[in-house]
Design a protein around this motif. Structure first.
Motif, short mmCIF file in Angstrom:
data_model
loop_
_atom_site.label_atom_id
_atom_site.label_comp_id
_atom_site.label_asym_id
_atom_site.label_seq_id
_atom_site.Cartn_x
_atom_site.Cartn_y
_atom_site.Cartn_z
N ARG A 55 0.85 -1.21 0.00
CA ARG A 55 0.00 0.00 0.00
C ARG A 55 0.88 1.25 0.00
O ARG A 55 0.63 2.20 -0.73
CB ARG A 55 -0.92 -0.02 1.22
N SER A 56 1.92 1.23 0.83
CA SER A 56 2.79 2.39 0.92
C SER A 56 3.58 2.61 -0.36
O SER A 56 3.66 3.73 -0.88
CB SER A 56 3.75 2.23 2.10
N ILE A 57 4.14 1.53 -0.91
CA ILE A 57 4.92 1.66 -2.13
C ILE A 57 4.04 1.99 -3.33
O ILE A 57 4.39 2.82 -4.17
CB ILE A 57 5.73 0.36 -2.39
N GLY A 58 2.85 1.38 -3.39
CA GLY A 58 1.93 1.70 -4.48
C GLY A 58 1.51 3.16 -4.44
O GLY A 58 1.45 3.84 -5.47
N GLY A 59 1.24 3.67 -3.23
CA GLY A 59 0.88 5.08 -3.09
C GLY A 59 2.02 6.00 -3.48
O GLY A 59 1.82 7.05 -4.09
N THR A 60 3.24 5.59 -3.14
CA THR A 60 4.41 6.40 -3.50
C THR A 60 4.59 6.47 -5.01
O THR A 60 4.84 7.55 -5.58
CB THR A 60 5.68 5.81 -2.85
N LEU A 61 4.45 5.33 -5.68
CA LEU A 61 4.56 5.32 -7.14
C LEU A 61 3.48 6.20 -7.78
O LEU A 61 3.75 6.94 -8.73
CB LEU A 61 4.45 3.89 -7.67
N PHE A 62 2.27 6.11 -7.26
CA PHE A 62 1.18 6.93 -7.80
C PHE A 62 1.47 8.41 -7.60
O PHE A 62 1.28 9.22 -8.52
CB PHE A 62 -0.14 6.56 -7.13
N ALA A 63 1.93 8.78 -6.41
CA ALA A 63 2.24 10.18 -6.13
C ALA A 63 3.35 10.69 -7.04
O ALA A 63 3.30 11.83 -7.52
CB ALA A 63 2.64 10.35 -4.66
N MET A 64 4.35 9.84 -7.30
CA MET A 64 5.43 10.25 -8.19
C MET A 64 4.93 10.44 -9.62
O MET A 64 5.30 11.40 -10.31
CB MET A 64 6.56 9.21 -8.16
N GLN A 65 4.05 9.54 -10.07
CA GLN A 65 3.48 9.68 -11.41
C GLN A 65 2.65 10.97 -11.51
O GLN A 65 2.75 11.71 -12.50
CB GLN A 65 2.58 8.48 -11.72
N LEU A 66 1.83 11.23 -10.49
CA LEU A 66 1.01 12.43 -10.51
C LEU A 66 1.89 13.68 -10.54
O LEU A 66 1.61 14.64 -11.26
CB LEU A 66 0.10 12.47 -9.29
N GLY A 67 2.98 13.67 -9.76
CA GLY A 67 3.89 14.81 -9.77
C GLY A 67 4.48 15.05 -11.14
O GLY A 67 4.62 16.21 -11.58
N GLN A 68 4.82 13.98 -11.85
CA GLN A 68 5.35 14.12 -13.21
C GLN A 68 4.31 14.75 -14.13
O GLN A 68 4.63 15.60 -14.97
CB GLN A 68 5.79 12.76 -13.75
N VAL A 69 3.06 14.33 -13.98
CA VAL A 69 1.98 14.88 -14.80
C VAL A 69 1.79 16.37 -14.52
O VAL A 69 1.68 17.20 -15.44
CB VAL A 69 0.66 14.13 -14.54
N ILE A 70 1.77 16.75 -13.24
CA ILE A 70 1.60 18.16 -12.88
C ILE A 70 2.77 18.99 -13.41
O ILE A 70 2.59 20.09 -13.93
CB ILE A 70 1.47 18.32 -11.35
N GLY A 71 3.99 18.46 -13.27
CA GLY A 71 5.16 19.17 -13.77
C GLY A 71 5.11 19.38 -15.27
O GLY A 71 5.48 20.45 -15.78
N GLN A 72 4.62 18.37 -16.01
CA GLN A 72 4.49 18.51 -17.45
C GLN A 72 3.39 19.50 -17.81
O GLN A 72 3.52 20.31 -18.73
CB GLN A 72 4.19 17.15 -18.09
#
Length: 434
Positions: A156-173
């Motif tokens: 759960r923790s690692i899955g949430g971390t991966l999702f947060a990192m993906q979302l951050g990449q999207v926002i940055g783009q």
């Protein structure tokens, strides 16, 4: 397997893991990914998502190609906002903002908007984490259940971390694609805040045979109109964001497809995993209630964008090249960008409303029939705002509004007419009081 990957004992290449997650796989990014996942592993006690990771990822992505505004750009855009405010006053009955407009860098835009992005994405991230842990628990042999309980929390923790990192990449783009705070239709900035991104405004105008000052004024008018609408309709911001999060909360993950993917997963070739994450195949078809919620949400987004289009067209009628700029905005909106596609995959929501043209035509018909003040009064409360049926038949709405404005009996639709007839019949059947 996860522990082996994070300790460097696995044969899986970390750059492949980064690629599967849709993240940059250059050495620095891979090292950052591993650090974040190791941190998630150590801090997996509560299984919560650390959204600071999304902010950090977004800021780093936005800052990579960022340019600061020149003094000349700031002077020009400040003047554009002043002109925009004056021109809007002539065409809308919506009060001015009490907070001065801002000029933002891409990184500042990420910082200011990430709280809303994460609020919209959190229900989906929770659904993904729940599905991962459920599959892990259901498929484990009984003798391994105690061990799996701890692994589930880690997943759960690692899955949430991966999702947060993906979302951050999207926002940055997205920060390199948007020109203003309200560019995607959703109120991402705090109440009453309008903003332009000078670097992106300049890039928007490149290649257009339009003077720079006209581009700046046009975009300033759009942004101020959007911000002033949300100030005028105090209910609208909360209503729209709540509708998005309610829709996202209904998104689930197809556990059977997740199980099939896990059974056939080849650690040396994570491309299949990456493809499943980006093509939306793990998200089952929308339910009837979800489709209804999505239709209501799209109508609301279309009403906002359509109103902004109409008042911008009226306010910028003095700009010789206004039509050319409007056409560019329309094409840009229709095509979207890569970051919008990524957000649609992550959260299951398209940011561009499909019924925008119908909404703009309806608002124009209302404006022509009853004027700006009566048009803007429709934003006073959600119960009197035009509906999807009004987009289908704007003339019926115009007929109701014109009859009300002239003091005539209101034009009733079929349902209202049936209720009126029923009440009249009940009144005639009732015995007269002595």
């Amino acid at each position: 397997m996860l522990r082996d990957i994070l300790s460097g004992k696995s044969s899986i290449d970390p750059s492949q893991l980064a690629g599967a997650a849709g993240l940059p796989n250059d050495p620095a990014s891979v090292a950052a990914l591993m650090n974040q996942l190791q941190g998630a592993l150590r801090g997996s006690a509560d299984g919560g998502i650390n959204w600071d990771i999304a902010l950090q990822q977004g800021q780093e992505r936005a800052a990579a190609g960022q340019l600061n505004a020149t003094t000349e750009q700031r002077t020009q855009l400040d003047a554009a906002f002043n002109i925009a405010a004056l021109w809007l006053d002539d065409v809308i009955s919506v009060a001015e903002l009490t907070t001065p407009p801002r000029l933002m860098t891409r990184k500042e835009w990420v910082t200011a908007t990430t709280p809303i992005w994460t609020q919209m994405a959190e229900p989906v991230a929770s659904s993904i984490s729940d599905s991962l842990t459920r599959v892990l628990t259901e498929q484990a042999p009984e003798e391994l259940q105690s061990m799996i309980a701890g692994a589930s929390q880690m997943m759960r923790s690692i899955g949430g971390t991966l999702f947060a990192m993906q979302l951050g990449q999207v926002i940055g783009q997205l920060a390199s694609e948007v020109v203003s705070g309200g560019d995607v239709g959703i109120p991402l900035l705090s109440e009453q805040q309008a903003a332009l991104l000078p670097q992106n405004v300049a890039e928007f105008g490149e290649g257009l045979d339009v003077p720079t000052d006209q581009v700046q004024i046009y975009l300033a008018v759009r942004e101020l109109a959007h911000a002033r609408l949300f100030r005028h309709s105090r209910w609208l911001r909360l209503h729209l964001i709540s509708s998005i999060t309610d829709f996202a909360r209904g998104i689930s993950i197809d556990s059977s497809k997740l199980e099939d993917l896990a059974e056939g997963f080849d650690p040396s070739n994570p491309e299949e995993l990456r493809q499943a994450m980006v093509d939306g195949s793990l998200i089952p078809p929308k339910t009837e209630s979800q489709l209804a919620a999505l239709a209501r949400l799209e109508t609301m987004l279309a009403l906002v964008e359509g109103w902004v289009d109409v008042v911008t067209r009226e306010a910028t009628s003095r700009l010789p090249k206004a039509d050319a700029i409007a056409e560019t905005v329309k094409r840009r909106r229709a095509s979207g960008g890569p970051a919008e596609s990524a957000f649609a995959t992550l959260v299951g929501l398209e940011l561009r409303p499909r019924r925008l043209r119908d909404a703009a035509a309806m608002w124009q018909a209302v404006t022509d029939a009853v004027g700006n003040e009566a048009r803007d009064a429709l934003w006073a409360h959600p119960d009197i705002l035009p509906t999807s049926e009004d987009l289908d038949d704007p003339q019926a709405l115009v007929a109701r509004l014109t009859s009300t404005a002239s003091g005539e009996a209101p034009v009733l639709d079929e349902i209202d007419q049936a209720l009126e007839d029923l009440l009249r019949d009940e009144g005639t059947d009732r015995p007269h009081e002595q």
